[in-house]
Design an enzyme around this catalytic site. Structure first.
Site, PDB file in Angstrom:
ATOM      1  N   LEU A   1       0.844  -1.203   0.000  1.00 49.14           N
ATOM      2  CA  LEU A   1       0.000   0.000   0.000  1.00 49.14           C
ATOM      3  C   LEU A   1       0.877   1.250   0.000  1.00 49.14           C
ATOM      4  O   LEU A   1       2.007   1.240   0.476  1.00 49.14           O
ATOM      5  CB  LEU A   1      -0.916  -0.001   1.220  1.00 49.14           C
ATOM      6  CG  LEU A   1      -1.810  -1.242   1.394  1.00 49.14           C
ATOM      7  CD1 LEU A   1      -2.807  -1.028   2.533  1.00 49.14           C
ATOM      8  CD2 LEU A   1      -2.560  -1.584   0.113  1.00 49.14           C
ATOM      9  N   ASP A   2       0.336   2.342  -0.543  1.00 47.32           N
ATOM     10  CA  ASP A   2       1.098   3.591  -0.605  1.00 47.32           C
ATOM     11  C   ASP A   2       0.300   4.742   0.001  1.00 47.32           C
ATOM     12  O   ASP A   2      -0.741   4.538   0.625  1.00 47.32           O
ATOM     13  CB  ASP A   2       1.512   3.877  -2.052  1.00 47.32           C
ATOM     14  CG  ASP A   2       0.307   4.054  -2.988  1.00 47.32           C
ATOM     15  OD1 ASP A   2      -0.817   4.248  -2.471  1.00 47.32           O
ATOM     16  OD2 ASP A   2       0.497   3.995  -4.208  1.00 47.32           O
ATOM     17  N   SER A   3       0.806   5.946  -0.207  1.00 39.84           N
ATOM     18  CA  SER A   3       0.208   7.109   0.459  1.00 39.84           C
ATOM     19  C   SER A   3      -1.225   7.373  -0.022  1.00 39.84           C
ATOM     20  O   SER A   3      -2.056   7.854   0.750  1.00 39.84           O
ATOM     21  CB  SER A   3       1.077   8.347   0.220  1.00 39.84           C
ATOM     22  OG  SER A   3       1.187   8.604  -1.164  1.00 39.84           O
TER      23      SER A   3
ATOM     24  N   ARG B   1      -6.991   0.781  -9.627  1.00 41.15           N
ATOM     25  CA  ARG B   1      -7.639   1.698  -8.679  1.00 41.15           C
ATOM     26  C   ARG B   1      -7.887   3.085  -9.260  1.00 41.15           C
ATOM     27  O   ARG B   1      -8.751   3.809  -8.784  1.00 41.15           O
ATOM     28  CB  ARG B   1      -6.807   1.806  -7.398  1.00 41.15           C
ATOM     29  CG  ARG B   1      -5.439   2.417  -7.612  1.00 41.15           C
ATOM     30  CD  ARG B   1      -4.621   2.460  -6.324  1.00 41.15           C
ATOM     31  NE  ARG B   1      -3.309   3.007  -6.583  1.00 41.15           N
ATOM     32  CZ  ARG B   1      -2.460   3.418  -5.670  1.00 41.15           C
ATOM     33  NH1 ARG B   1      -2.781   3.347  -4.394  1.00 41.15           N
ATOM     34  NH2 ARG B   1      -1.283   3.907  -5.995  1.00 41.15           N
TER      35      ARG B   1
END
Lengths: 85, 410
Positions: free
Chosen positions: A37-39, B69
């Site tokens: 996961l990232d920012s 996403r």
């Protein structure tokens, strides 16, 4: 709501949002290195948790210090308890 | 300045017939219709059309979440079609990412479904606190181009023309010019769109949507037919890999066709109603660039959407320029109007027609309209030694485009 229930609901919400396997969600899992996961994901994680627990996190600077899943569990438990108190 | 020759070396499609350029062309050859009754549309008060051509058989979960996403459905379609085109052309990783490849890919608008999600929340609460981070990436005007470039590592120019229904032929034209001028060696070009009820409503409001065949979806749209009553909206993505002839030769790439002319002009007589004269002028300019005369063209692939005014104006322009013997057909009778994807999907079909020597007739053309009778309208597949094709693509706003394809020869 017990701490275990908070942890379970946190994991379920994260798994659903980020399409993760529940088996990956061990307390020591790093959001960046283990879960990928990232920012931008962090921004959405805040919204998911706010909606899941009815709490307000917003741009709380403490969220920026969270590195692994156990950090998040502690944060949500504290936040939830503070809300109840 | 010496312009470079531009060839097509890859095709990729996601259409209402499913995934793949081959699937698209086979459905056209078989005379299939992709138009279906859509129950959701009947629930919308005042909306006349209850039919559309929606993409089937795509599992978006095949694309990793991290990539997906930022994508609305149109970007998913565009990515799948882009991968197909690059794979067909055997473009390796170094060539994809080294800067020689650029992309020109547009849509009519950003994702309307995503905008709806935003405003549903915003208008109710006057708050942005529940808005997720990926929203903007799906509604920005260059969402498809940016998503595809990011995913595939395309480091050359990212262009995202938006000219409603003429978007993808403009994109092909921009790519063609970039290569001809030596700015890029390869350009992935096309268009994509996703269906939303607002799209059908847009045409319904201006009385250009088909509304009389809701109980017989596969009988509409009816380009050039006496009983045509308007557009049927569909969705998808069409991508073509354009390449300089030098690059294609150096790689030993399989050359599918050559683009030898492109023109885009504005019809300033009306923002909505096409005029035959500017359409004819646009085709003439494309022919002039290709160094061809009207008599050299073997087949005209019309934009013809099935509207009363548009089909007549286009057939008058084609008749004026090409006479009554050059075969003309529209492919929208099969798959509806895929908006920004339509030009590219139809251009892909044109490349296939050129390669196979088959002219696909217009589906649902039972009784050619008097106003459209100035041109030759095949009623069944014609086998012909095709050397040259001109493809039209027009849009609300007065945007006209024409592309000349020819069989490749040294």
């Amino acid at each position: 709501m017990t701490n275990d229930e908070i942890i379970e609901r946190t994991n379920t919400a994260i798994a659903e949002e980020f399409e993760l396997d529940m088996n990956e969600l061990v307390p020591s899992a790093s959001f960046k290195d283990d879960l990928g996961l990232d920012s931008l994901d962090a921004v959405d994680m805040v919204i998911v948790l706010e909606q899941e627990f009815g709490i307000k996190i917003g741009k709380d600077p403490k969220i920026l210090r969270i590195r692994q899943l156990s950090d998040l569990h502690s944060y949500v438990i504290d936040k939830k308890n503070a809300f109840l108190n | 300045m010496q312009l470079r020759r531009v060839v097509i070396t890859g095709l990729g499609a996601v259409s209402p017939f499913g995934q793949g350029a081959e699937r698209l062309f086979q459905a056209l050859v078989d005379g299939e219709s992709a138009v279906r009754y859509i129950a959701e549309l009947e629930k919308i008060q005042g909306l006349g059309p209850h039919v559309a051509g929606l993409v089937q058989g795509i599992d978006i979960k095949d694309i990793p979440r991290k990539i997906r996403r930022t994508m609305s459905p149109m970007s998913v379609y565009a990515l799948l079609a882009s991968q197909e085109a690059l794979d067909q052309a055997l473009v390796d990783q170094d060539l994809r990412t080294g800067g020689r490849l650029g992309i020109a890919l547009g849509s009519t608008v950003g994702s309307v479904g995503t905008m709806e999600d935003f405003f549903e929340d915003f208008l109710q609460n006057r708050s942005i606190e529940g808005i997720k981070s990926m929203l903007f990436f799906k509604i920005m005007g260059h969402s498809c181009a940016a998503n595809v470039a990011q995913t595939l590592g395309i480091a050359g120019r990212t262009l995202a023309p938006s000219a409603a229904c003429a978007t993808s032929c403009q994109a092909v034209g921009l790519g063609y010019e970039a290569i001809a001028l030596g700015k890029q060696d390869l350009m992935l070009c096309g268009g994509a769109d996703e269906f939303h009820p607002l799209t059908a409503a847009t045409f319904d409001i201006i009385q250009a949507a088909s509304t009389q065949y809701n109980d017989r979806p596969q009988c509409t749209p009816r380009p050039f037919d006496r009983d045509r009553d308007g557009i049927v909206c569909s969705e998808g993505a069409g991508l073509l890999l354009l390449e300089s002839l030098d690059s294609a030769r150096a790689r030993g790439a399989d050359i599918l066709a050559e683009i030898s002319g492109f023109a885009s002009t504005s019809d300033t007589s009306s923002i909505a109603n096409p005029d035959p004269e500017p359409v004819r002028l646009c085709m003439e300019l494309a022919l002039a660039e290709a160094g061809l005369n009207a008599a050299d063209i073997d087949y005209v692939n019309a934009h013809a959407t099935g509207t009363v005014q548009g089909d007549e104006a286009e057939s008058r322009a084609i008749g004026d320029l090409f006479g009554a013997h050059t075969p003309v057909s529209s492919l929208k009778g099969h798959m509806g109007h895929a908006m920004a994807a339509s030009g590219a999907l139809e251009l892909i079909a044109c490349v296939k027609m050129l390669c196979t020597g088959q002219i696909i007739p217009t589906r649902n053309l039972d009784n050619p309209a008097v106003g459209c009778s100035a041109v030759a309208l095949p009623r069944q597949i014609e086998n012909k030694d095709l050397q040259t094709i001109i493809k039209n693509n027009f849009a609300l706003g007065g945007v006209n485009c024409a592309i000349v394809l020819r069989r490749f020869f040294e």
